[in-house]
Design a protein around this motif. Structure first.
Motif, PDB file in Angstrom:
ATOM      1  N   THR A  44       0.678  -1.258  -0.336  1.00  0.00           N
ATOM      2  CA  THR A  44      -0.184  -0.177   0.535  1.00  0.00           C
ATOM      3  C   THR A  44       0.985   1.260   0.078  1.00  0.00           C
ATOM      4  O   THR A  44       0.241   1.437  -0.917  1.00  0.00           O
ATOM      5  N   GLU A  45       1.834   0.822   0.804  1.00  0.00           N
ATOM      6  CA  GLU A  45       2.622   2.501   0.918  1.00  0.00           C
ATOM      7  C   GLU A  45       3.806   2.501   0.142  1.00  0.00           C
ATOM      8  O   GLU A  45       3.036   3.782  -0.376  1.00  0.00           O
ATOM      9  N   GLU A  48       1.330   3.971  -2.701  1.00  0.00           N
ATOM     10  CA  GLU A  48       1.254   5.740  -2.735  1.00  0.00           C
ATOM     11  C   GLU A  48       2.590   6.563  -2.821  1.00  0.00           C
ATOM     12  O   GLU A  48       2.365   7.846  -3.642  1.00  0.00           O
ATOM     13  N   VAL A  51       2.978   6.430  -7.127  1.00  0.00           N
ATOM     14  CA  VAL A  51       1.916   7.348  -7.765  1.00  0.00           C
ATOM     15  C   VAL A  51       2.332   9.274  -7.159  1.00  0.00           C
ATOM     16  O   VAL A  51       1.789  10.324  -7.815  1.00  0.00           O
ATOM     17  N   THR A  52       2.379   9.056  -6.310  1.00  0.00           N
ATOM     18  CA  THR A  52       3.280  10.962  -5.849  1.00  0.00           C
ATOM     19  C   THR A  52       4.474  11.418  -5.882  1.00  0.00           C
ATOM     20  O   THR A  52       4.026  12.324  -6.616  1.00  0.00           O
ATOM     21  N   ARG A  66       8.279   5.079   4.718  1.00  0.00           N
ATOM     22  CA  ARG A  66       7.089   5.028   5.060  1.00  0.00           C
ATOM     23  C   ARG A  66       6.165   4.189   5.733  1.00  0.00           C
ATOM     24  O   ARG A  66       4.720   4.528   6.491  1.00  0.00           O
ATOM     25  N   SER A 128      -9.247   4.526 -10.672  1.00  0.00           N
ATOM     26  CA  SER A 128      -8.111   4.947 -10.132  1.00  0.00           C
ATOM     27  C   SER A 128      -7.627   5.277 -11.601  1.00  0.00           C
ATOM     28  O   SER A 128      -5.976   3.959 -10.951  1.00  0.00           O
ATOM     29  N   GLU A 131      -3.604   5.976 -10.895  1.00  0.00           N
ATOM     30  CA  GLU A 131      -2.465   4.713 -10.210  1.00  0.00           C
ATOM     31  C   GLU A 131      -2.539   3.944 -11.345  1.00  0.00           C
ATOM     32  O   GLU A 131      -1.384   3.241 -11.479  1.00  0.00           O
TER      33      GLU A 131
END
Length: 219
Positions: A44-45, A48, A51-52, A66, A128, A131
Motif C-alpha cells: 500500500t505504501e 502511494e 503515484v505521488t 514510509r 483509479s 494509479e
C-alpha cells in the motif's frame, strides 16, 4: 506426599505439552497473518509513493521509511521493486475474479462472461486513473506486464468453456483468442493513459474491441 509431588509434576508436564501443542497449531497462523499484514502495508505504501513521486524516483529505502520497517524487511517480501508492480497486476485480477465468482459468472454465456471480466478491469482503471497511469506505464517498462501469460490463460479458460458448451466454434483456438483479447486490452489501456485528459471512454473502446473478437468466434 510423594504421590502428590508426582501428580503435580505430571500435571505440569501435561500442561506444558498442551501449551506447546497450542503454540504449534496457533503460532504459524499468527505468523502468517502478521507477515501478510506487513506485506499489505508495504504494498500500500509503495503504490502511494509511486503515484505521488513516481516509480523511478521511489527507492526501497523510501518504502521502508514510509512503512516504518527495516530495509531488509522490504526485500524479504519483495526481492526487487518490480515485484511490487507484478503484485499490483495480480491483485487487480484477483479483485475481478472475486467479483465474478460472487456473481456466479461461470454460468453466463461466454460473450457476457468475457464482457464482465474485461469490463470490471476497465472499471478499476477508470476509478483509479492516476494509479493506473503510473503503474501501468512502469509495468510495461520495468515489469513483466507484456510477458506475463496469466491474463491470456484466464481469458483462454473462459473461451474454452464456451467451446465446450457449443457457444464458440469448435475450430477456434482458445489460447489464440486469449492472447488476442489480452493484447487488445493492454494496447487500449496504454493508449488511454498516454494522454491527459483521457482521449476516449475506456469501457466503450474495450467493448468495441470485444465485439469484433466475439463476432469472429461465436457460433
Amino acid at each position: 506426599m510423594l504421590f502428590a509431588v508426582v501428580n503435580r509434576c505430571a500435571w505440569r508436564d501435561s500442561s506444558e505439552a498442551m501449551k506447546s501443542e497450542e503454540a504449534r497449531s496457533v503460532g504459524p497462523g499468527r505468523r502468517e497473518r502478521k507477515m501478510r499484514q506487513v506485506r499489505d502495508r508495504l504494498y500500500t505504501e509503495a503504490v502511494e509513493l509511486f503515484v505521488t513521486q513516481g516509480y523511478e524516483s521511489t527507492t526501497m529505502d523510501h518504502i521502508a521509511d514510509r512503512a516504518d520497517v527495516a530495509r531488509a524487511t522490504v526485500f524479504n517480501h519483495f526481492a526487487q521493486k518490480a515485484g511490487i508492480l507484478e503484485e499490483w497486476g495480480v491483485r487487480r485480477r484477483a479483485k475481478v475474479l472475486e467479483i465474478l465468482r460472487r456473481e456466479h459468472a461461470e454460468d453466463l454465456p461466454v460473450d457476457r462472461r468475457l464482457r464482465r471480466y474485461v469490463g470490471e478491469l476497465a472499471s478499476l482503471n477508470v476509478e483509479s486513473r492516476a494509479e493506473t497511469v503510473v503503474l501501468m506505464e512502469a509495468s510495461a517498462r520495468f515489469g513483466q506486464l507484456l510477458r506475463d501469460p496469466t491474463p491470456e490463460r484466464e481469458l483462454a479458460r473462459i473461451v474454452e468453456a464456451g467451446v465446450l458448451r457449443g457457444e464458440v466454434r469448435r475450430e477456434v483456438d482458445s489460447a489464440v483468442v486469449g492472447s488476442l483479447v489480452a493484447a487488445g486490452y493492454f494496447s487500449t489501456v496504454m493508449r488511454w493513459i498516454a494522454f491527459d485528459p483521457e482521449p476516449f471512454d475506456l469501457r466503450e473502446r474495450l467493448e468495441e474491441m470485444l465485439g469484433i473478437v466475439l463476432g469472429g468466434i461465436l457460433v
